[in-house]
Design an enzyme around this catalytic site. Sequence first.
Site, PDB file in Angstrom:
ATOM      1  CB  ALA A  67      45.386  30.171  51.284  1.00 39.95           C
ATOM      2  N   GLY A 112      42.220  29.430  47.729  1.00 40.84           N
ATOM      3  CA  GLY A 112      42.813  30.694  46.685  1.00 40.84           C
ATOM      4  C   GLY A 112      43.800  30.185  45.486  1.00 40.84           C
ATOM      5  CD  GLU A 115      39.873  33.072  46.370  1.00 39.55           C
ATOM      6  OE1 GLU A 115      40.738  32.424  47.407  1.00 39.55           O
ATOM      7  OE2 GLU A 115      38.861  34.349  46.705  1.00 39.55           O
ATOM      8  CD  GLU A 135      38.120  29.578  49.898  1.00 40.60           C
ATOM      9  OE1 GLU A 135      37.311  28.390  49.096  1.00 40.60           O
ATOM     10  OE2 GLU A 135      38.780  29.982  48.596  1.00 40.60           O
TER      11      GLU A 135
END
Length: 260
Positions: A67, A112, A115, A135
């Site tokens: 992200a 992300g 993911e 994270e």
Amino acid sequence: MSQYQFLLWEVKGGIAYLTINRPDKLNALNFALLDELRDAVRTIYDDESVKAAILRGAGDKAFVAGADIAEFIKVNEFNGRKIAENGQEIMTMIENCPKPILAAINGFALGGGCELALACHIRVASTNAKLGLPEVTLGIIPGYGGTQRLTHLVGKGRAFELIMTGDMISAEEAWRMGIVNHITEPGATVSKCEEILSKILMRAPVAIGQVVETVNAAFNETKDGFQVEANSFAICAHTHDFKEGTQAFLEKRKPQFNGK
Ligand code: COA
């Protein structure tokens, strides 16, 4: 599809090539990019000319490095849940897509980005790929489904270790753990995905969609996977392609599936 700012979209031979295109930021997922990704995934569902998709990152350094951390500083206790749910929803759309979506991981797939790859049906990584969920190094946890999908793929013990340490692992380690299906030389991930798709796209499309439904049901505690399987079997039994597939076998010829 030129309306996208952060994605490249091209359809060739029934395959949608979807490229996350922010190479100067290692293809980090900002919120606008996520909106575009949702739109592109919806098109994969809706556009009948699209039979499958390959997701990749622009440049040769990253699939997606996570992200967008510069934007993540805006995350707080009030919007955090919504932000995670929005990301989860897009990843789940990918996971549930009745058309195969493959990740071509050409470098970093972190946070992300990892993911996103985990939500795809099949993953192919280059030898120089690095995967991880870092994270906790930022004081948060994976919020786009990573805690669930990684655990499904590798089991609890390995998921705890990877997520708690935030370690990056090599393509080789990811392959050994079953996170990626194949490893290729750099530059060959997309062609390996195409090779896999060349087989899948010869199969009956309704059956492939039902494979997605049933395999995903195995990891959905709200569903009775066996019941889902029986229903899916009945759906397939009702298709033209089932008649064609069995008849072609008996007539010793190749089936001509039409997705009906
Ligand atoms: N969000 C925002 N920007 C990112 C980013 C991310 N997740 N990952 C990389 N970038 C940006 C860098 O800030 C840098 O931008 P700049 O040139 O404007 O300074 C550019 O991408 C190149 O990254 P850089 O860190 O210089 O490359 P590197 O080769 O030295 O390191 C990584 C590569 C992947 C190890 C490093 O970028 C990194 O750790 N990224 C964050 C990974 C992460 O924690 N992801 C989870 C987020 S929830």
